[in-house]
Design a protein around this motif. Structure first.
Motif, PDB file in Angstrom:
ATOM      1  N   TYR A  86      50.864  34.725  34.401  1.00  0.00           N
ATOM      2  CA  TYR A  86      49.442  34.412  34.257  1.00  0.00           C
ATOM      3  C   TYR A  86      48.681  34.892  35.495  1.00  0.00           C
ATOM      4  O   TYR A  86      49.209  34.832  36.613  1.00  0.00           O
ATOM      5  N   PRO A  87      47.429  35.324  35.320  1.00  0.00           N
ATOM      6  CA  PRO A  87      46.657  35.770  36.480  1.00  0.00           C
ATOM      7  C   PRO A  87      46.551  34.648  37.518  1.00  0.00           C
ATOM      8  O   PRO A  87      46.435  33.475  37.170  1.00  0.00           O
ATOM      9  N   THR A  88      46.605  35.036  38.781  1.00  0.00           N
ATOM     10  CA  THR A  88      46.370  34.043  39.817  1.00  0.00           C
ATOM     11  C   THR A  88      44.899  33.632  39.733  1.00  0.00           C
ATOM     12  O   THR A  88      44.088  34.298  39.090  1.00  0.00           O
ATOM     13  N   ALA A  89      44.563  32.559  40.400  1.00  0.00           N
ATOM     14  CA  ALA A  89      43.172  32.082  40.364  1.00  0.00           C
ATOM     15  C   ALA A  89      42.339  32.725  41.464  1.00  0.00           C
ATOM     16  O   ALA A  89      41.379  32.149  41.947  1.00  0.00           O
ATOM     17  N   HIS A  90      42.710  33.916  41.853  1.00  0.00           N
ATOM     18  CA  HIS A  90      41.943  34.670  42.853  1.00  0.00           C
ATOM     19  C   HIS A  90      40.878  35.467  42.121  1.00  0.00           C
ATOM     20  O   HIS A  90      41.197  36.260  41.236  1.00  0.00           O
ATOM     21  N   TRP A  91      39.623  35.251  42.449  1.00  0.00           N
ATOM     22  CA  TRP A  91      38.525  35.880  41.716  1.00  0.00           C
ATOM     23  C   TRP A  91      38.505  37.392  41.885  1.00  0.00           C
ATOM     24  O   TRP A  91      38.565  38.142  40.917  1.00  0.00           O
ATOM     25  N   ASN A  92      38.405  37.873  43.131  1.00  0.00           N
ATOM     26  CA  ASN A  92      38.233  39.314  43.365  1.00  0.00           C
ATOM     27  C   ASN A  92      39.452  40.143  43.024  1.00  0.00           C
ATOM     28  O   ASN A  92      39.324  41.301  42.647  1.00  0.00           O
ATOM     29  N   ASP A  93      40.634  39.568  43.149  1.00  0.00           N
ATOM     30  CA  ASP A  93      41.847  40.349  42.907  1.00  0.00           C
ATOM     31  C   ASP A  93      42.377  40.247  41.479  1.00  0.00           C
ATOM     32  O   ASP A  93      43.160  41.079  41.057  1.00  0.00           O
ATOM     33  N   CYS A 118      28.349  33.522  37.491  1.00  0.00           N
ATOM     34  CA  CYS A 118      28.899  33.710  38.827  1.00  0.00           C
ATOM     35  C   CYS A 118      30.314  33.164  38.831  1.00  0.00           C
ATOM     36  O   CYS A 118      30.656  32.294  38.020  1.00  0.00           O
ATOM     37  N   GLY A 119      31.126  33.661  39.744  1.00  0.00           N
ATOM     38  CA  GLY A 119      32.496  33.199  39.828  1.00  0.00           C
ATOM     39  C   GLY A 119      33.019  33.214  41.237  1.00  0.00           C
ATOM     40  O   GLY A 119      32.537  33.950  42.094  1.00  0.00           O
ATOM     41  N   ARG A 120      34.003  32.368  41.462  1.00  0.00           N
ATOM     42  CA  ARG A 120      34.706  32.313  42.739  1.00  0.00           C
ATOM     43  C   ARG A 120      36.091  31.744  42.481  1.00  0.00           C
ATOM     44  O   ARG A 120      36.278  30.923  41.590  1.00  0.00           O
ATOM     45  N   GLY A 121      37.039  32.168  43.268  1.00  0.00           N
ATOM     46  CA  GLY A 121      38.388  31.665  43.093  1.00  0.00           C
ATOM     47  C   GLY A 121      39.115  31.525  44.403  1.00  0.00           C
ATOM     48  O   GLY A 121      38.518  31.581  45.472  1.00  0.00           O
ATOM     49  N   ASN A 122      40.438  31.352  44.286  1.00  0.00           N
ATOM     50  CA  ASN A 122      41.314  31.201  45.434  1.00  0.00           C
ATOM     51  C   ASN A 122      40.930  29.986  46.276  1.00  0.00           C
ATOM     52  O   ASN A 122      40.983  30.028  47.492  1.00  0.00           O
ATOM     53  N   GLN A 123      40.522  28.920  45.598  1.00  0.00           N
ATOM     54  CA  GLN A 123      40.101  27.694  46.278  1.00  0.00           C
ATOM     55  C   GLN A 123      41.140  26.597  46.060  1.00  0.00           C
ATOM     56  O   GLN A 123      41.741  26.508  44.990  1.00  0.00           O
ATOM     57  N   GLY A 136      48.398  25.150  43.214  1.00  0.00           N
ATOM     58  CA  GLY A 136      48.147  26.570  43.440  1.00  0.00           C
ATOM     59  C   GLY A 136      46.704  26.736  43.895  1.00  0.00           C
ATOM     60  O   GLY A 136      46.316  26.237  44.945  1.00  0.00           O
ATOM     61  N   ASN A 137      45.910  27.397  43.073  1.00  0.00           N
ATOM     62  CA  ASN A 137      44.497  27.604  43.384  1.00  0.00           C
ATOM     63  C   ASN A 137      43.653  27.410  42.139  1.00  0.00           C
ATOM     64  O   ASN A 137      44.153  27.451  41.023  1.00  0.00           O
ATOM     65  N   ILE A 138      42.362  27.256  42.369  1.00  0.00           N
ATOM     66  CA  ILE A 138      41.411  27.071  41.274  1.00  0.00           C
ATOM     67  C   ILE A 138      40.317  28.123  41.382  1.00  0.00           C
ATOM     68  O   ILE A 138      39.941  28.543  42.476  1.00  0.00           O
ATOM     69  N   ALA A 139      39.837  28.556  40.237  1.00  0.00           N
ATOM     70  CA  ALA A 139      38.689  29.458  40.148  1.00  0.00           C
ATOM     71  C   ALA A 139      37.691  28.819  39.202  1.00  0.00           C
ATOM     72  O   ALA A 139      38.070  28.048  38.315  1.00  0.00           O
ATOM     73  N   LYS A 140      36.423  29.121  39.407  1.00  0.00           N
ATOM     74  CA  LYS A 140      35.370  28.613  38.521  1.00  0.00           C
ATOM     75  C   LYS A 140      34.430  29.734  38.145  1.00  0.00           C
ATOM     76  O   LYS A 140      34.199  30.656  38.918  1.00  0.00           O
ATOM     77  N   VAL A 141      33.870  29.607  36.952  1.00  0.00           N
ATOM     78  CA  VAL A 141      32.807  30.495  36.469  1.00  0.00           C
ATOM     79  C   VAL A 141      31.684  29.576  36.044  1.00  0.00           C
ATOM     80  O   VAL A 141      31.900  28.615  35.306  1.00  0.00           O
ATOM     81  N   TRP A 142      30.452  29.841  36.513  1.00  0.00           N
ATOM     82  CA  TRP A 142      29.325  28.983  36.181  1.00  0.00           C
ATOM     83  C   TRP A 142      28.109  29.821  35.810  1.00  0.00           C
ATOM     84  O   TRP A 142      27.990  30.967  36.226  1.00  0.00           O
TER      85      TRP A 142
END
Length: 174
Positions: A86-93, A118-123, A136-142
């Motif tokens: 599964y894709p990692t929760a890193h937004w840019n990568d 908008c989105g951001r991840g790796n949090q 692991g990490n979390i990403a969000k899209v809002w």
């Protein structure tokens, strides 16, 4: 006794006042559909993320990239990090490539989103309606008009422990 043929002025005024109060209290509940529209958009984005993640996992199955941390080639120009397929929760990568919609902007601040999404991840954590355990990490899209900190978003968690990612929505602040 004399029979009345209509309402008195006082009765008419009382009825008008009562109707006015009802209109002030009840009308906004029926007229304001912006929250419903935002929630419907979030549901659509959640479906897009789920589909994209499942397609990525299918490709990882074919490429035998479903154990541990690996790199998965999506096409000749794009490779993304995956964990357990599964894709990692890193937004840019990773996540922005699998969602692949126009007008989604990366946001590393808590400013109001000016794009459609908008989105951001790796949090390590994020404000959501659900109580999430994130190892692991979390990403969000809002959507436009909201911020990272608002609970009006789609969240994606890849706990990087072999379990299926968590994909949910938060609507309490929409």
């Amino acid at each position: 006794m004399k029979k009345s043929n209509g309402f008195t002025l006082i009765e008419l005024i009382i009825v008008i006042v009562i109707l006015g109060i009802l209109a002030v209290v009840a009308a906004p509940r029926f007229i304001d559909v912006s929250k419903d529209a935002t929630v419907a958009s979030l549901n659509g984005m959640q479906g897009a993320v789920k589909s994209a993640v499942e397609l990525t996992y299918g490709k990882a199955l074919v490429k035998r990239a479903t154990t541990g941390a690996q790199t998965l080639e999506l096409d000749a120009n794009v490779s993304i990090p995956v964990h357990s397929g599964y894709p990692t929760a890193h937004w840019n990568d990773a996540l922005r490539y699998v969602i692949a919609l126009d007008n989604i902007e990366f946001s590393n601040t808590n400013t109001i989103c000016q794009s459609d999404w908008c989105g951001r991840g790796n949090q390590p954590s994020a404000n959501t309606d659900a109580s999430l355990t994130v190892t692991g990490n979390i990403a969000k899209v809002w959507p436009r008009g909201y911020r990272w900190e608002d609970r009006c978003s789609v969240h994606y968690v890849n706990n990087e422990d072999g379990t299926k990612p968590i994909i949910g929505i938060s609507t309490s602040e929409c």
